[in-house]
Design a protein around this motif. Structure first.
Motif, PDB file in Angstrom:
ATOM      1  N   ALA A   9       0.944  -1.540  -0.227  1.00 62.32           N
ATOM      2  CA  ALA A   9       0.448  -0.274   0.366  1.00 62.32           C
ATOM      3  C   ALA A   9       0.884   0.845   0.040  1.00 62.32           C
ATOM      4  O   ALA A   9       1.930   1.252   1.103  1.00 62.32           O
ATOM      5  N   THR A  11       1.489   5.309   0.038  1.00 61.95           N
ATOM      6  CA  THR A  11       1.336   6.675   1.107  1.00 61.95           C
ATOM      7  C   THR A  11       1.603   7.616   0.636  1.00 61.95           C
ATOM      8  O   THR A  11       2.887   7.420   0.297  1.00 61.95           O
ATOM      9  N   ALA A  50      -8.793  -3.214   1.113  1.00 60.72           N
ATOM     10  CA  ALA A  50      -7.608  -1.888   1.199  1.00 60.72           C
ATOM     11  C   ALA A  50      -8.082  -1.151   0.383  1.00 60.72           C
ATOM     12  O   ALA A  50      -8.078  -0.223   0.704  1.00 60.72           O
ATOM     13  N   ASN A  51      -8.297  -1.890  -1.094  1.00 62.47           N
ATOM     14  CA  ASN A  51      -8.853  -0.527  -1.900  1.00 62.47           C
ATOM     15  C   ASN A  51     -10.517   0.541  -1.197  1.00 62.47           C
ATOM     16  O   ASN A  51     -10.193   1.386  -1.894  1.00 62.47           O
ATOM     17  N   ALA A  57      -4.108   5.510   1.969  1.00 61.86           N
ATOM     18  CA  ALA A  57      -3.746   4.334   0.458  1.00 61.86           C
ATOM     19  C   ALA A  57      -3.882   5.419  -0.491  1.00 61.86           C
ATOM     20  O   ALA A  57      -4.725   5.661  -0.751  1.00 61.86           O
ATOM     21  N   ILE A  60      -3.027   0.540  -4.336  1.00 60.02           N
ATOM     22  CA  ILE A  60      -2.525  -0.210  -3.816  1.00 60.02           C
ATOM     23  C   ILE A  60      -2.013  -1.798  -5.044  1.00 60.02           C
ATOM     24  O   ILE A  60      -2.794  -2.154  -5.700  1.00 60.02           O
ATOM     25  N   SER A 158      -5.870  -0.979  -8.282  1.00 57.28           N
ATOM     26  CA  SER A 158      -6.252   0.527  -7.620  1.00 57.28           C
ATOM     27  C   SER A 158      -6.541   1.008  -9.413  1.00 57.28           C
ATOM     28  O   SER A 158      -8.070   0.969  -9.825  1.00 57.28           O
TER      29      SER A 158
END
Length: 499
Positions: A9, A11, A50-51, A57, A60, A158
């Motif tokens: 991930a 960031t 997570a997405n 984030a 991903i 993503s």
């Protein structure tokens, strides 16, 4: 049991610990913090979540090959070793993004071309045909990261950067990135237990991100699509379940309220439109007001704000603006905490208040500081003698790490790096091998084409794509309504009368 694999991930610099905490709450394993990224392991469900659910984030990624390369030919040969029929067909399109930090590979585009050539040549050799390149909307997006001679090739799950939530109808000049805004809010430790105020709200990003966090609303609720939805092994039923779970877990009974103010009437109108598009008009109030007219709120509150820096947004009296901010906080925000993100040391000096914490953060290419001001009556000595605490243990830890960007910070010096922050991510991270991530993964074969249907799962019951009758101004997913019917299901969130 679903197979697990490595996931990355990405960031912003400074938000890695916040992202790591989010991932831990999601159930990620082997969470490891790197430079502008967090590595972890999980299964397909965690990749989707997570997405869909992470607030901090940007991308991903799913690594599929780690290798060493000392030349462009080495990269080409390593990419040729992958059986690309597992991921692509002749009728599909793909694109390659590259991030390079290496003396050998000076240009990221050259690395991208070598990856593309290797894939195309393999298809020509095997089938006589080749997949096409599509930069705008490919069926498969690849990401290669080169740190000296260490290369990592990943699938980009993503697609478009995750900071593009989908609720913004309009923006003002130099809008705050949504991921950075969410990270700022989480860094304050605010849990929705007090009212939230942004007295210089611009297009309303901080307010909307704070309301999403307080209401436990997944930022992915507004997204039109993700890159993983085009993968051969995409599980539509699983994604529908995640979508529905997130919707059911939202909090409607949040006690706090959100207040945004701006001197610019255009900003006020823009913020209101964005708030309405997010379905949060009942929770967020936007009014036109100069910060110099700010008055002590009746309820316990927190201020989080991002004033102009005099860089991308100009102001006639920059230092005077910051002096006014300090005066308002001192005289009209007693008993509360205020957090200010800014760039210039001389601006902070004009606030005239001693911060209890300073956190370095990047806003684009600007190395800024996020400072907390704890407002109390009387003198610091008296405040402490009465049991007042200026810094929590967590804030003390953050302060101890505040020099990790540079030993000697200079607010007037820009980054020498030319790439965008989200593209300069994992140059210093050492990848760790996990037992199952390098095993050959079985591919699903003979998977039927998804039929066009009103719902996405083909099952009776609620579907994320069919269960909502839409929201004013919202795009649709593949021609189907994308969000809830706020008027029927959640009347609380659809108070459009404010706009």
């Amino acid at each position: 049991m679903e197979q697990t694999f490595e996931i990355i991930a990405k960031t912003f610099m400074g938000l890695e610990p916040v992202l790591a905490k989010e991932l831990t709450r999601l159930g990620a394993n082997n969470v490891q913090i790197g430079r502008r990224m967090v590595s972890f392991t999980g299964d397909k469900e965690l990749l989707y979540r997570a997405n869909f659910q992470l607030h901090t984030a940007i991308k991903i990624l799913k690594p599929i090959r780690h290798f060493k390369a000392k030349s462009a030919d080495d990269v080409y040969e390593q990419i040729r070793k992958i059986d690309w029929t597992e991921y692509l067909g002749n009728d599909k399109t793909f694109a390659v993004d590259a991030v390079v930090f290496s003396e050998e590979f000076r240009h990221s585009k050259f690395v991208s071309y070598k990856v593309k050539d290797a894939i195309v040549d393999q298809f020509r050799e095997k089938t006589g045909n080749r997949p096409n390149i599509s930069v705008a909307n490919p069926d498969l997006r690849l990401h290669i990261h080169v740190a000296e001679d260490h290369c990592t090739l990943s699938l980009d799950s993503s697609g478009e950067s995750l900071h593009r939530r989908g609720y913004r109808q309009e923006t003002m000049e130099a809008p705050l990135n949504e991921v950075l805004a969410a990270g700022m809010i989480m860094l304050t430790g605010w849990q929705g237990d007090t009212d939230f105020i942004d007295p210089m709200c611009g297009s309303g990003t901080l307010l909307i991100e704070a309301a999403l966090i307080a209401h436990n609303m997944a930022p992915g609720l507004f997204r039109k699509e993700y890159a993983f939805e085009k993968w051969p092994d995409f599980d539509a039923d699983l994604f529908d379940r995640i979508y529905n779970d997130c919707e059911e877990n939202e909090k409607e009974d949040v006690k706090c309220h959100f207040y945004g103010y701006d001197i610019d009437p255009k900003a006020v109108n823009t913020a209101r439109r964005n708030v309405q598009a997010a379905g949060l008009s009942a929770s967020i109030t936007i009014e036109q007001q100069d910060f110099k007219d700010f008055k002590q709120p009746s309820e316990k509150s927190i201020i989080v704000t991002n004033p102009p820096y005099g860089e991308r947004i100009s102001t006639p009296d920059l230092l005077g603006t910051y002096k006014m901010i300090g005066e308002r906080l001192k005289h009209e925000f007693t008993g509360n905490d205020a957090w200010v993100l800014s760039y210039r040391e001389e601006c902070f000096d004009q606030i005239g208040l001693k911060p209890s914490i300073k956190i370095p953060l990047y806003n684009g290419s600007l190395e800024c500081e996020f400072r907390k001001y704890q407002m109390f009556d009387g003198k610091m000595k008296v405040f402490r003698s009465e049991g007042g605490q200026v810094k929590s243990d967590e804030e003390k830890r953050q302060m101890a790490e505040k020099h990790r960007f540079k030993k000697h910070r200079d607010f007037k010096q820009r980054l020498e790096e030319q790439e965008e922050n989200e593209d300069a991510d994992i140059r210093s991270f050492t990848f760790h091998r996990h037992d199952d991530m390098f095993e050959e993964k079985p591919r699903r074969s003979g998977r039927p084409e998804r039929p066009e249907r009103p719902g996405s799962s083909g099952k009776a019951g609620f579907s994320r794509k069919a269960g909502f009758s839409g929201r004013p101004g919202k795009p649709t997913r593949n021609g189907r309504p994308d969000k809830r019917d706020f008027g029927k299901k959640r009347n609380k969130f659809n108070n459009d009368d404010e706009d």
